[in-house]
Design a protein around this motif. Structure first.
Motif, PDB file in Angstrom:
ATOM      1  N   LEU A   1      95.428  38.071  72.608  1.00 36.60           N
ATOM      2  CA  LEU A   1      94.731  38.227  73.892  1.00 36.60           C
ATOM      3  C   LEU A   1      93.644  39.284  73.793  1.00 36.60           C
ATOM      4  O   LEU A   1      92.555  39.117  74.347  1.00 36.60           O
ATOM      5  N   GLY A   2      93.885  40.372  73.081  1.00 35.16           N
ATOM      6  CA  GLY A   2      92.873  41.412  72.902  1.00 35.16           C
ATOM      7  C   GLY A   2      91.663  40.892  72.161  1.00 35.16           C
ATOM      8  O   GLY A   2      90.523  41.176  72.514  1.00 35.16           O
ATOM      9  N   SER A   3      91.862  40.072  71.135  1.00 32.09           N
ATOM     10  CA  SER A   3      90.720  39.551  70.384  1.00 32.09           C
ATOM     11  C   SER A   3      89.962  38.512  71.195  1.00 32.09           C
ATOM     12  O   SER A   3      88.744  38.414  71.096  1.00 32.09           O
ATOM     13  N   VAL A   4      90.649  37.739  72.022  1.00 35.75           N
ATOM     14  CA  VAL A   4      89.959  36.781  72.896  1.00 35.75           C
ATOM     15  C   VAL A   4      89.132  37.525  73.927  1.00 35.75           C
ATOM     16  O   VAL A   4      87.969  37.204  74.157  1.00 35.75           O
ATOM     17  N   ALA A   5      89.696  38.571  74.546  1.00 37.52           N
ATOM     18  CA  ALA A   5      88.942  39.349  75.536  1.00 37.52           C
ATOM     19  C   ALA A   5      87.733  40.010  74.895  1.00 37.52           C
ATOM     20  O   ALA A   5      86.654  40.037  75.467  1.00 37.52           O
ATOM     21  N   ALA A   6      87.905  40.521  73.682  1.00 33.99           N
ATOM     22  CA  ALA A   6      86.790  41.184  73.009  1.00 33.99           C
ATOM     23  C   ALA A   6      85.671  40.210  72.684  1.00 33.99           C
ATOM     24  O   ALA A   6      84.512  40.569  72.660  1.00 33.99           O
ATOM     25  N   SER A   7      86.006  38.935  72.454  1.00 31.00           N
ATOM     26  CA  SER A   7      84.967  37.973  72.108  1.00 31.00           C
ATOM     27  C   SER A   7      84.068  37.658  73.298  1.00 31.00           C
ATOM     28  O   SER A   7      83.002  37.084  73.117  1.00 31.00           O
ATOM     29  N   PHE A   8      84.460  37.994  74.489  1.00 32.25           N
ATOM     30  CA  PHE A   8      83.640  37.736  75.664  1.00 32.25           C
ATOM     31  C   PHE A   8      82.777  38.933  76.051  1.00 32.25           C
ATOM     32  O   PHE A   8      81.995  38.857  76.968  1.00 32.25           O
ATOM     33  N   ALA A   9      82.923  40.040  75.346  1.00 31.44           N
ATOM     34  CA  ALA A   9      82.112  41.219  75.636  1.00 31.44           C
ATOM     35  C   ALA A   9      80.873  41.189  74.747  1.00 31.44           C
ATOM     36  O   ALA A   9      80.895  40.665  73.645  1.00 31.44           O
ATOM     37  N   ALA A  10      79.786  41.734  75.267  1.00 33.03           N
ATOM     38  CA  ALA A  10      78.542  41.806  74.498  1.00 33.03           C
ATOM     39  C   ALA A  10      77.808  43.079  74.909  1.00 33.03           C
ATOM     40  O   ALA A  10      78.157  43.722  75.889  1.00 33.03           O
ATOM     41  N   ASP A  11      76.816  43.421  74.140  1.00 30.32           N
ATOM     42  CA  ASP A  11      75.972  44.564  74.453  1.00 30.32           C
ATOM     43  C   ASP A  11      74.535  44.082  74.427  1.00 30.32           C
ATOM     44  O   ASP A  11      74.167  43.245  73.610  1.00 30.32           O
ATOM     45  N   VAL A  12      73.727  44.598  75.330  1.00 33.56           N
ATOM     46  CA  VAL A  12      72.299  44.310  75.324  1.00 33.56           C
ATOM     47  C   VAL A  12      71.574  45.620  75.605  1.00 33.56           C
ATOM     48  O   VAL A  12      72.092  46.472  76.332  1.00 33.56           O
ATOM     49  N   THR A  13      70.417  45.790  75.007  1.00 30.66           N
ATOM     50  CA  THR A  13      69.621  46.991  75.244  1.00 30.66           C
ATOM     51  C   THR A  13      68.326  46.595  75.930  1.00 30.66           C
ATOM     52  O   THR A  13      67.554  45.795  75.394  1.00 30.66           O
ATOM     53  N   PHE A  14      68.130  47.106  77.130  1.00 33.53           N
ATOM     54  CA  PHE A  14      66.878  46.900  77.860  1.00 33.53           C
ATOM     55  C   PHE A  14      65.877  47.928  77.358  1.00 33.53           C
ATOM     56  O   PHE A  14      66.174  49.116  77.296  1.00 33.53           O
ATOM     57  N   GLN A  15      64.690  47.476  76.979  1.00 29.42           N
ATOM     58  CA  GLN A  15      63.618  48.353  76.515  1.00 29.42           C
ATOM     59  C   GLN A  15      62.576  48.431  77.626  1.00 29.42           C
ATOM     60  O   GLN A  15      61.842  47.481  77.866  1.00 29.42           O
ATOM     61  N   MET A  16      62.542  49.557  78.311  1.00 26.68           N
ATOM     62  CA  MET A  16      61.695  49.733  79.488  1.00 26.68           C
ATOM     63  C   MET A  16      60.580  50.735  79.197  1.00 26.68           C
ATOM     64  O   MET A  16      60.832  51.791  78.642  1.00 26.68           O
ATOM     65  N   ARG A  17      59.357  50.380  79.597  1.00 28.14           N
ATOM     66  CA  ARG A  17      58.213  51.289  79.458  1.00 28.14           C
ATOM     67  C   ARG A  17      57.563  51.460  80.816  1.00 28.14           C
ATOM     68  O   ARG A  17      57.269  50.494  81.507  1.00 28.14           O
ATOM     69  N   ASN A  18      57.326  52.702  81.189  1.00 23.09           N
ATOM     70  CA  ASN A  18      56.649  53.009  82.449  1.00 23.09           C
ATOM     71  C   ASN A  18      55.177  53.294  82.164  1.00 23.09           C
ATOM     72  O   ASN A  18      54.823  54.373  81.718  1.00 23.09           O
ATOM     73  N   SER A  19      54.318  52.309  82.454  1.00 19.87           N
ATOM     74  CA  SER A  19      52.869  52.491  82.308  1.00 19.87           C
ATOM     75  C   SER A  19      52.211  52.828  83.637  1.00 19.87           C
ATOM     76  O   SER A  19      50.988  52.884  83.729  1.00 19.87           O
ATOM     77  N   HIS A  20      53.001  53.014  84.657  1.00 17.15           N
ATOM     78  CA  HIS A  20      52.487  53.414  85.969  1.00 17.15           C
ATOM     79  C   HIS A  20      52.200  54.919  85.939  1.00 17.15           C
ATOM     80  O   HIS A  20      52.881  55.656  85.239  1.00 17.15           O
ATOM     81  N   PRO A  21      51.203  55.391  86.698  1.00 17.73           N
ATOM     82  CA  PRO A  21      50.886  56.825  86.662  1.00 17.73           C
ATOM     83  C   PRO A  21      51.933  57.722  87.335  1.00 17.73           C
ATOM     84  O   PRO A  21      51.847  58.946  87.228  1.00 17.73           O
ATOM     85  N   ASN A  22      52.905  57.140  88.010  1.00 16.30           N
ATOM     86  CA  ASN A  22      53.957  57.932  88.659  1.00 16.30           C
ATOM     87  C   ASN A  22      55.307  57.644  88.003  1.00 16.30           C
ATOM     88  O   ASN A  22      55.483  56.624  87.348  1.00 16.30           O
ATOM     89  N   ALA A  23      56.252  58.526  88.222  1.00 11.48           N
ATOM     90  CA  ALA A  23      57.615  58.328  87.730  1.00 11.48           C
ATOM     91  C   ALA A  23      58.224  57.101  88.419  1.00 11.48           C
ATOM     92  O   ALA A  23      57.871  56.758  89.550  1.00 11.48           O
ATOM     93  N   VAL A  24      59.141  56.469  87.711  1.00 11.06           N
ATOM     94  CA  VAL A  24      59.780  55.249  88.191  1.00 11.06           C
ATOM     95  C   VAL A  24      61.290  55.413  88.122  1.00 11.06           C
ATOM     96  O   VAL A  24      61.816  56.037  87.193  1.00 11.06           O
ATOM     97  N   GLU A  25      61.980  54.853  89.112  1.00 17.91           N
ATOM     98  CA  GLU A  25      63.438  54.783  89.114  1.00 17.91           C
ATOM     99  C   GLU A  25      63.836  53.342  88.852  1.00 17.91           C
ATOM    100  O   GLU A  25      63.127  52.417  89.249  1.00 17.91           O
TER     101      GLU A  25
END
Length: 124
Positions: A18-42
């Motif tokens: 069961l632990g290996s089945v649950a682990a197979s459904f998890a994933a990781d993704v990395t969002f690469q965000m760039r702020n080209s606006h002249p003000n800070a962004v949230e």
């Protein structure tokens, strides 16, 4: 082998499976965000498949003007995640789904399959 020992081994084998089945459904993704606006962004990232927000707990990711940030997420395999960003102090100027995931967007969502998004550039 005693009946109790066999039951313990059976329970351990089931837990491992069961632990290996649950682990197979998890994933990781990395969002690469760039702020080209002249003000800070949230920024927040919103699951469209469950009630989950990154970073959560009434926090936001903060990008200074000109800053690029890598935002790694642990997510469920196949989960749809959309970004919402806005100028700090001005929630009327936004990108993606905006503050609180309130808007619709055509190209601000990604499927959690592992790896990185392309660089998402928040411009004027």
């Amino acid at each position: 082998m005693s009946i109790i020992r066999r039951a313990q081994l059976g329970a351990l084998s089931a837990a491992i499976l069961l632990g290996s089945v649950a682990a197979s459904f998890a994933a990781d993704v990395t969002f690469q965000m760039r702020n080209s606006h002249p003000n800070a962004v949230e920024l927040e990232l919103y699951s469209q498949d469950r009630d989950h927000v990154w970073p959560g707990n009434n926090q936001v990711y903060y990008l200074d003007d000109g800053e690029t940030k890598q935002i790694p997420l642990a997510c469920d395999e196949g989960e749809k995640i959309c970004y919402g960003a806005w100028v700090s102090g001005d929630k009327a100027t936004y990108w993606g789904t905006g503050p609180d995931n309130a808007e619709t967007c055509d190209d601000c969502c990604y499927t959690c399959t592992g790896g990185n998004t392309e660089e998402i550039d928040l411009t004027e």
